[in-house]
Enzyme design. Structure first.
Site, short mmCIF file in Angstrom:
data_model
loop_
_atom_site.label_atom_id
_atom_site.label_comp_id
_atom_site.label_asym_id
_atom_site.label_seq_id
_atom_site.Cartn_x
_atom_site.Cartn_y
_atom_site.Cartn_z
CG ASP A 135 4.13 -5.56 4.48
OD1 ASP A 135 3.62 -4.96 2.57
OD2 ASP A 135 3.73 -5.15 4.75
CG PHE A 137 3.07 2.70 5.22
CD1 PHE A 137 2.41 2.29 6.30
CD2 PHE A 137 3.95 4.04 5.50
CE1 PHE A 137 1.12 2.24 7.00
CE2 PHE A 137 3.37 4.94 6.93
CZ PHE A 137 1.82 4.40 7.50
CG HIS A 142 -2.39 2.02 6.80
ND1 HIS A 142 -3.05 1.38 8.30
CD2 HIS A 142 -1.22 1.48 6.48
CE1 HIS A 142 -2.19 0.34 8.55
NE2 HIS A 142 -1.14 0.95 7.83
NE ARG A 151 4.51 10.37 12.76
CZ ARG A 151 4.00 9.38 12.14
NH1 ARG A 151 4.53 8.14 12.18
NH2 ARG A 151 3.44 9.87 10.86
CD GLU A 208 -0.62 -4.24 8.58
OE1 GLU A 208 -0.63 -3.35 9.43
OE2 GLU A 208 -0.24 -5.24 8.02
CD GLU A 210 -0.23 -5.62 4.02
OE1 GLU A 210 0.82 -5.36 2.34
OE2 GLU A 210 0.23 -5.07 4.73
CG ASP A 242 2.42 -8.36 6.57
OD1 ASP A 242 2.34 -9.52 6.99
OD2 ASP A 242 2.45 -6.98 6.82
NE ARG A 246 -2.08 -3.76 13.55
CZ ARG A 246 -1.65 -3.03 12.19
NH1 ARG A 246 -0.82 -2.47 12.25
NH2 ARG A 246 -2.46 -3.42 11.62
CD GLN A 249 3.19 -2.93 13.76
OE1 GLN A 249 2.22 -3.20 13.80
NE2 GLN A 249 3.57 -1.65 12.41
CE LYS A 262 3.20 -4.89 9.79
NZ LYS A 262 2.14 -4.72 9.40
CB THR A 266 2.69 -12.68 5.41
OG1 THR A 266 3.43 -11.99 6.28
CG2 THR A 266 2.30 -11.91 4.24
CB THR A 359 -2.84 -1.32 5.59
OG1 THR A 359 -2.66 -2.36 6.96
CG2 THR A 359 -4.83 -1.86 6.29
CD GLU A 373 -6.25 2.27 8.85
OE1 GLU A 373 -6.43 2.87 8.20
OE2 GLU A 373 -5.95 1.33 8.02
#
Length: 425
Positions: A135, A137, A142, A151, A208, A210, A242, A246, A249, A262, A266, A359, A373
């Site tokens: 997977d 990113f 995203h 963050r 997600e 994808e 996927d 959260r 995770q 995760k 899937t 994503t 999101e």
């Protein structure tokens, strides 16, 4: 807008179908109620063309496929490993025998009935044996949104992100075909106050949106795939959900990355759309700054213009409601760059391996590819029909779909669906 090839099938294809003769995506099916092994097929309108039956009739007569057992397997892996010459030969043969002016199937009722099966009479199975699943990113939108959420605004995207496609090894054994139910996972979550970690059903279950790239011929251990040859190692694309817990995770991710948040499920769509079918919809990929290192610098830097949607159908509502609309063309790191990076250290890929984009979010508020999101990690609710959601609830069915719009035809992926079942007691 891509123009339709002057190609028409004797099979009546409904207006708006995802599966005209210009598409012919590959999958594997089983007749309902049959104990016989699954068989490879391509989709044409509302029918599946049984490729084992086509092979038995001697219609694959080219140098790559004549006498090959690849369509008498219960997965596509052997065919994938044969590479682009076999893929092109199969596509040309199938478009020829399905065309309106070719009598071999059109005028042979017995053979036609043997080869063409109504989709209402079949069930689709996982089309490949997945040996490895990675997977990535690779959506900058995203990545930026997740950075802001977790963050803050100082450095929403880590500096390394713009130098290499970030990825991790996922769990191949829990890749399932569309229509498979998803049991809400249990696990640990962040402690609250002075208590220990939470343990129980995930309270932040998410989808997600994808897409998965399906690997064809692999590479030998120790020998990377050159960026400008990478396309020949990718058979096609499928929709992917996927599923993500959260809360699990967030608690487990530092320092080694996602694991139980995760690995529980899937989902991929049953029909794989070939890169040859997608070629009319190539779209210039975003400009990359800084310029990538030479092993990631490709001569043909393209994505595909694939409009994508996410729908949710709550258990107490008769209709699904759209919650997101985005497009594959926003992807920052292309699938060919992902594959070249995956193998630059000598990692060997094998036919049927899959690697996913991460994503697929776009720049607009409605183009965000997950609830993390869309709800800003549960800080707000979004409307779903006559109800609202922060995260998925038991009984929710998530439906992904994608379809390229040509002039007079579509190249579609069908749907990728899964329903959330309650956690085990």
């Amino acid at each position: 807008m891509a123009r339709a090839e002057q190609l028409r099938s004797f099979v009546e294809v409904p207006a708006g179908s995802h599966f005209p003769i210009q598409n012919l995506p590959f999958g594997v099916f089983r007749r309902r109620g049959s104990q016989a092994p699954p068989r490879p097929a391509v989709a044409i309108g509302d029918l599946a063309l049984d490729l084992a039956a086509v092979a038995d009739a001697g219609l694959f007569d080219g140098p790559a496929l004549a006498g090959s057992p690849c369509f008498h397997q219960d997965t596509l892996n052997m065919f994938l490993g044969m590479g682009r010459p076999a893929w092109k030969e199969a596509r040309a043969t199938l478009q020829k025998i399905l065309s309106a002016d070719e009598p071999v199937l059109r005028d042979n009722e017995a053979l036609r009935n043997k080869c063409l099966v109504p989709m209402s009479d079949i069930e689709m199975v996982l089309p490949i044996t997945v040996g490895g699943y990675t997977d990535f990113f690779c959506s900058v939108h995203h990545a930026r949104n997740c950075g802001f959420i977790f963050r803050g605004p100082q450095t929403p995207v880590n500096p390394n992100w713009f130098h290499l496609p970030i990825g991790y090894n996922g769990r191949a054994s829990s890749v399932v075909v569309s229509g498979t139910d998803v049991i809400r996972p249990r696990g640990q979550g962040h402690p609250t106050g002075n208590s220990g970690p939470y343990f129980g059903p995930s309270q932040k279950l998410d989808f997600e949106l994808e897409m998965a790239a399906i690997v064809g011929p692999g590479n030998e251990l120790g020998k990377p795939i050159d960026i400008n040859n990478a396309e020949d190692h990718i058979f096609g694309l499928a929709l992917m959900n996927d599923w993500s817990a959260r809360d699990i995770q967030a608690w487990e991710t530092i320092p080694l990355g996602p694991f139980l948040g995760k690995s529980f499920s899937t989902t991929i769509s049953p029909w794989i759309v070939t890169l040859d079918a997608l070629k009319p919809f190539t779209y210039e990929a975003p400009k990359q700054e800084p310029e990538p290192l030479p092993y990631l610098a490709e001569k043909n830097h393209v994505n595909y213009d694939i409009p994508l949607e996410v729908w949710i159908k709550p258990k107490d509502q008769s209709d699904a409601s759209i919650v997101a609309k985005t497009n594959f063309k926003h992807l920052y790191w292309t699938v060919t760059q992902q594959l070249a990076h995956h193998t630059i250290n000598g990692c060997n890929m094998r036919p049927g391996d899959i690697f996913a984009t991460g994503t697929l979010s776009g720049p607009e508020p409605e183009s965000l590819g997950c609830l993390l999101e869309l709800t800003w990690n549960g800080q707000k609710e979004i409307p779903v029909g006559n109800s609202t959601r922060k995260f998925l609830e038991d009984g929710d069915e998530v439906i992904l779909t994608g379809c390229c719009k040509g002039e007079g035809y579509n190249i579609g992926f069908g749907t990728c669906t899964g329903k959330v079942l309650p956690a085990l007691p």
